[in-house]
Write a protein that holds these residues in place. Structure first.
Motif, PDB file in Angstrom:
ATOM      1  N   GLU A 291      26.648 -36.650 -16.994  1.00  0.00           N
ATOM      2  CA  GLU A 291      25.187 -36.643 -17.098  1.00  0.00           C
ATOM      3  C   GLU A 291      24.492 -36.812 -15.746  1.00  0.00           C
ATOM      4  O   GLU A 291      23.401 -36.267 -15.537  1.00  0.00           O
ATOM      5  CB  GLU A 291      24.731 -37.742 -18.058  1.00  0.00           C
ATOM      6  CG  GLU A 291      25.136 -37.474 -19.504  1.00  0.00           C
ATOM      7  CD  GLU A 291      24.802 -38.618 -20.438  1.00  0.00           C
ATOM      8  OE1 GLU A 291      24.399 -39.702 -19.940  1.00  0.00           O
ATOM      9  OE2 GLU A 291      24.952 -38.453 -21.663  1.00  0.00           O
ATOM     10  N   GLN A 292      25.087 -37.558 -14.837  1.00  0.00           N
ATOM     11  CA  GLN A 292      24.438 -37.788 -13.541  1.00  0.00           C
ATOM     12  C   GLN A 292      24.270 -36.517 -12.702  1.00  0.00           C
ATOM     13  O   GLN A 292      23.253 -36.375 -12.010  1.00  0.00           O
ATOM     14  CB  GLN A 292      25.224 -38.829 -12.741  1.00  0.00           C
ATOM     15  CG  GLN A 292      25.136 -40.226 -13.290  1.00  0.00           C
ATOM     16  CD  GLN A 292      26.064 -41.193 -12.567  1.00  0.00           C
ATOM     17  OE1 GLN A 292      26.840 -40.794 -11.690  1.00  0.00           O
ATOM     18  NE2 GLN A 292      26.006 -42.462 -12.946  1.00  0.00           N
ATOM     19  N   PRO A 293      25.236 -35.581 -12.695  1.00  0.00           N
ATOM     20  CA  PRO A 293      25.118 -34.424 -11.801  1.00  0.00           C
ATOM     21  C   PRO A 293      23.851 -33.594 -11.983  1.00  0.00           C
ATOM     22  O   PRO A 293      23.326 -33.061 -11.005  1.00  0.00           O
ATOM     23  CB  PRO A 293      26.379 -33.612 -12.104  1.00  0.00           C
ATOM     24  CG  PRO A 293      27.382 -34.643 -12.494  1.00  0.00           C
ATOM     25  CD  PRO A 293      26.593 -35.634 -13.299  1.00  0.00           C
ATOM     26  N   ARG A 294      23.328 -33.466 -13.196  1.00  0.00           N
ATOM     27  CA  ARG A 294      22.122 -32.662 -13.381  1.00  0.00           C
ATOM     28  C   ARG A 294      20.960 -33.231 -12.565  1.00  0.00           C
ATOM     29  O   ARG A 294      20.263 -32.509 -11.847  1.00  0.00           O
ATOM     30  CB  ARG A 294      21.729 -32.603 -14.858  1.00  0.00           C
ATOM     31  CG  ARG A 294      20.530 -31.691 -15.122  1.00  0.00           C
ATOM     32  CD  ARG A 294      19.960 -31.884 -16.513  1.00  0.00           C
ATOM     33  NE  ARG A 294      19.400 -33.212 -16.689  1.00  0.00           N
ATOM     34  CZ  ARG A 294      18.213 -33.594 -16.225  1.00  0.00           C
ATOM     35  NH1 ARG A 294      17.451 -32.749 -15.542  1.00  0.00           N
ATOM     36  NH2 ARG A 294      17.772 -34.824 -16.439  1.00  0.00           N
ATOM     37  N   VAL A 295      20.770 -34.544 -12.658  1.00  0.00           N
ATOM     38  CA  VAL A 295      19.681 -35.191 -11.925  1.00  0.00           C
ATOM     39  C   VAL A 295      19.971 -35.189 -10.430  1.00  0.00           C
ATOM     40  O   VAL A 295      19.085 -34.906  -9.609  1.00  0.00           O
ATOM     41  CB  VAL A 295      19.487 -36.631 -12.440  1.00  0.00           C
ATOM     42  CG1 VAL A 295      18.517 -37.406 -11.546  1.00  0.00           C
ATOM     43  CG2 VAL A 295      18.991 -36.616 -13.883  1.00  0.00           C
ATOM     44  N   ALA A 296      21.215 -35.484 -10.064  1.00  0.00           N
ATOM     45  CA  ALA A 296      21.570 -35.544  -8.641  1.00  0.00           C
ATOM     46  C   ALA A 296      21.325 -34.203  -7.961  1.00  0.00           C
ATOM     47  O   ALA A 296      20.769 -34.148  -6.851  1.00  0.00           O
ATOM     48  CB  ALA A 296      23.028 -35.967  -8.486  1.00  0.00           C
ATOM     49  N   VAL A 297      21.744 -33.121  -8.594  1.00  0.00           N
ATOM     50  CA  VAL A 297      21.580 -31.792  -7.998  1.00  0.00           C
ATOM     51  C   VAL A 297      20.104 -31.410  -7.913  1.00  0.00           C
ATOM     52  O   VAL A 297      19.649 -30.857  -6.906  1.00  0.00           O
ATOM     53  CB  VAL A 297      22.385 -30.750  -8.795  1.00  0.00           C
ATOM     54  CG1 VAL A 297      21.975 -29.326  -8.428  1.00  0.00           C
ATOM     55  CG2 VAL A 297      23.876 -30.949  -8.544  1.00  0.00           C
ATOM     56  N   ALA A 298      19.344 -31.714  -8.958  1.00  0.00           N
ATOM     57  CA  ALA A 298      17.907 -31.413  -8.918  1.00  0.00           C
ATOM     58  C   ALA A 298      17.243 -32.120  -7.739  1.00  0.00           C
ATOM     59  O   ALA A 298      16.413 -31.537  -7.031  1.00  0.00           O
ATOM     60  CB  ALA A 298      17.250 -31.828 -10.235  1.00  0.00           C
ATOM     61  N   ASN A 299      17.600 -33.371  -7.505  1.00  0.00           N
ATOM     62  CA  ASN A 299      17.007 -34.125  -6.409  1.00  0.00           C
ATOM     63  C   ASN A 299      17.500 -33.646  -5.050  1.00  0.00           C
ATOM     64  O   ASN A 299      16.742 -33.613  -4.073  1.00  0.00           O
ATOM     65  CB  ASN A 299      17.294 -35.612  -6.588  1.00  0.00           C
ATOM     66  CG  ASN A 299      16.569 -36.196  -7.792  1.00  0.00           C
ATOM     67  OD1 ASN A 299      15.552 -35.650  -8.231  1.00  0.00           O
ATOM     68  ND2 ASN A 299      17.086 -37.286  -8.335  1.00  0.00           N
TER      69      ASN A 299
END
Length: 399
Positions: A291-299
């Motif tokens: 779940e973390q990669p979606r937010v990390a990549v967007a940022n």
């Protein structure tokens, strides 16, 4: 960004690579992995793989078609040894360097070890190569197996060893296994599963050392006892793989320190998975890694924390034929209320779930904070969804 480098060919590393392509990054994508293997699923290693119900070719997380679609450069069997001061170059242990505009740190964690683990017969279980070596050992006939550590890896491995017909003893330093995760009342459930499943459980006992010359022969306990052993499995937790970042500007403390959006102090560097301490917490769970990669990549692509991670902690474990599921944020002092099923009280199986399992809610100040299920998957999913809805209401400021 023209080049993004994912350091760690792990579950979270693969998900980060997928998100980069899904979110429109069409530049050069480099994936560095210290293992020679493409990303694979780790949870089955302590269960179906050890018992022979599944082979390693079933654990690949990406098939050939998806791998081709990612259009990535894979640098496998290569360990990263440094990140330059500006975070624009990844240094590799074979002397090569990768110039990059963005970095996703997904290097995971490594199994903690005990002194004397160079003896034959002493194993950890974290990687595919670890699992291969242990499975080979366990197929050589009946063994006296001592598992040091009653956490999830230790419990699952002990369960597999019992299923294979070995004599198994689990040593846990705490009074009960999994107390930090489940609290004392429901940690007793896991203790009872060991005993009911056929393993001996020794609690409140520290390990003084291992015995043996070339091969292990026993485990010496701090109280003076020695447990005979042909195989020792050390499952005492994991250490985040941050050594390669020493000397970089990144803040390191039991992981790579990140804000709530997985961003580090360098705007072109994010961290995900077991190595990331996001918003003050480091979670070694499959769901966090996915779940973390979606937010990390967007940022990362935005250059600032435009989004935050708001997922509810969730994990599961299979032990002695029972499926344990947990979601939420339990704290000391929470009350426990069993809403379905119950416990068998008294005797050596005190605390064991009754036939059909149980569902328990953790509560604080009139709110449910977490939910635990043993063999009650459907009621658990309903309770988990309600917990997620309640958390969203709280986050939005609604009553």
């Amino acid at each position: 960004m023209r080049t993004v480098t994912v350091v760690g060919a792990s579950l979270s590393g693969l998900y980060a690579a997928r998100e980069l392509r899904a979110q429109g990054f069409d530049g050069r994508l480099v994936i560095v992995g210290d293992e020679p293997h493409r990303p694979y699923d780790r949870p089955p290693l302590s269960k179906d793989f050890l018992t022979g119900r599944a082979d390693e070719d079933q654990f690949a997380l990406a098939d050939a078609d998806e791998t081709a679609e990612l259009d990535a450069e894979w640098l496998l069997g290569t360990r990263a040894r440094g990140l330059d001061a500006r975070g624009r170059t990844v240094l590799l242990d074979d002397g090569r360097t990768v110039s990059t505009d963005g970095v996703v740190i997904a290097t995971g964690a490594s199994a903690r070890r005990l002194p004397g683990t160079d003896l034959d017969g002493v194993h950890t279980l974290r990687t595919l190569d670890d699992a291969r070596a242990l499975r080979a050992e366990l197929t050589r006939g009946p063994r006296r197996v001592v598992v040091i550590g009653g956490g999830f890896i230790g419990a699952e491995t002990a369960s597999s060893c019992v299923a294979l017909g070995h004599a198994v003893t689990v040593v846990e330093a705490a009074p009960l296994p999994l107390v930090p995760q489940l609290g004392p009342e429901l940690a007793a459930v896991c203790a009872a599963l060991h005993r009911r499943g056929g393993a001996e459980l020794v609690t409140g006992a520290g390990v003084a050392g291992l015995r043996g010359t070339a091969a292990v022969t026993g485990v010496a306990l701090a109280d003076g006892r020695t447990l005979p052993a042909d195989v020792v499995i050390v499952g005492i937790g994991a250490t985040p793989n941050t050594g390669w970042l020493a000397g970089s500007p990144l803040a390191l403390h039991d992981g790579v320190l990140c804000d709530d959006g997985c961003m580090t102090v360098l705007p072109q560097v994010v961290a995900v998975g077991d190595v990331a301490r996001v918003g003050g917490h480091r979670a070694e769970h499959w769901t966090s890694a996915t779940e973390q990669p979606r937010v990390a990549v967007a940022n990362l692509l935005a250059g600032h924390s435009a989004e935050t991670v708001r997922s509810l902690p969730y994990f599961w474990s299979d032990q002695y034929g029972a499926r344990i599921q947990f979601a939420g944020r339990r704290r000391d002092g929470d009350t426990v209320r069993i809403t379905e099923g119950g416990l068998i009280e008294g005797g050596p199986t005190g605390g064991a779930p009754a036939e059909g399992g149980l569902l328990a809610l953790y509560e604080r100040d009139g709110r449910t904070t977490a939910v635990l299920s043993v063999d009650r998957p459907r009621p658990f999913m309903r309770a988990r969804k309600e917990l997620e809805r309640a958390e969203r209401r709280v986050a939005s400021g609604a009553a």
